[in-house]
Write a protein that holds these residues in place. Sequence first.
Motif, PDB file in Angstrom:
ATOM      1  N   ARG A   2     -17.009   1.254  -7.267  1.00 12.78           N
ATOM      2  CA  ARG A   2     -17.220   1.071  -8.749  1.00 12.78           C
ATOM      3  C   ARG A   2     -15.833   1.223  -9.385  1.00 12.78           C
ATOM      4  NH1 ARG A   2     -21.392   4.722 -12.238  1.00 12.78           N
ATOM      5  NH2 ARG A   2     -21.226   3.721 -13.934  1.00 12.78           N
ATOM      6  N   SER A   3     -15.739   0.609 -10.591  1.00 14.93           N
ATOM      7  CA  SER A   3     -14.559   0.720 -11.401  1.00 14.93           C
ATOM      8  C   SER A   3     -14.832   1.654 -12.598  1.00 14.93           C
ATOM      9  CB  SER A   3     -14.195  -0.626 -11.973  1.00 14.93           C
ATOM     10  OG  SER A   3     -13.201  -0.426 -12.667  1.00 14.93           O
ATOM     11  N   ILE A   4     -14.191   2.475 -12.711  1.00 13.54           N
ATOM     12  CA  ILE A   4     -14.175   3.441 -14.120  1.00 13.54           C
ATOM     13  C   ILE A   4     -13.271   2.971 -15.263  1.00 13.54           C
ATOM     14  CG2 ILE A   4     -14.075   5.727 -15.101  1.00 13.54           C
ATOM     15  CD1 ILE A   4     -14.675   6.605 -11.931  1.00 13.54           C
ATOM     16  N   SER A   5     -13.783   2.897 -16.452  1.00 16.89           N
ATOM     17  CA  SER A   5     -12.805   2.609 -17.552  1.00 16.89           C
ATOM     18  C   SER A   5     -12.923   3.517 -18.672  1.00 16.89           C
ATOM     19  CB  SER A   5     -13.057   1.303 -17.938  1.00 16.89           C
ATOM     20  OG  SER A   5     -14.240   1.153 -18.632  1.00 16.89           O
TER      21      SER A   5
END
Length: 139
Positions: A2-5
């Motif tokens: 999962r990508s975190i921004s």
Amino acid sequence: MRSISFQPEQEKRLLEFGDWLRPVSEAVYGTERGIGLRHYCGPSTVSKDHRTLYLYAFGRPGDLFLKGLHTPVKKATVLRSGRVLPVETMIGAPWNGVPPTVWIPVPEEEADPYATVVRLDLDGEVSLFEGAGGAIAYN
């Protein structure tokens, strides 16, 4: 994975915190809770061997004072710059087991905008006066 921004402002603050943390990381990682406010008016940490004390000062530190430190200070250093600071002692009551106050002047140009961290190399493990002081009743 999962990508975190992050929002731009959050990312900016995290990067600024990282920039502050890098040169003072020895005072954060692998340390323990420091001495209480009775002895130093601010946060502190101590190394695992209890021979190094780290003092944190916010704003313009000016002079740092430690009360009740039995262990002599061998050297005081500003972590960010590596500048060695003078260490002086003032007044105590050795006849009552009360150690002198330790005074460390911190020049204005050493003030960090977030927190100035000063490393104290001690001549032994941290030992603090825990007794009660009192006025001299008879001379």
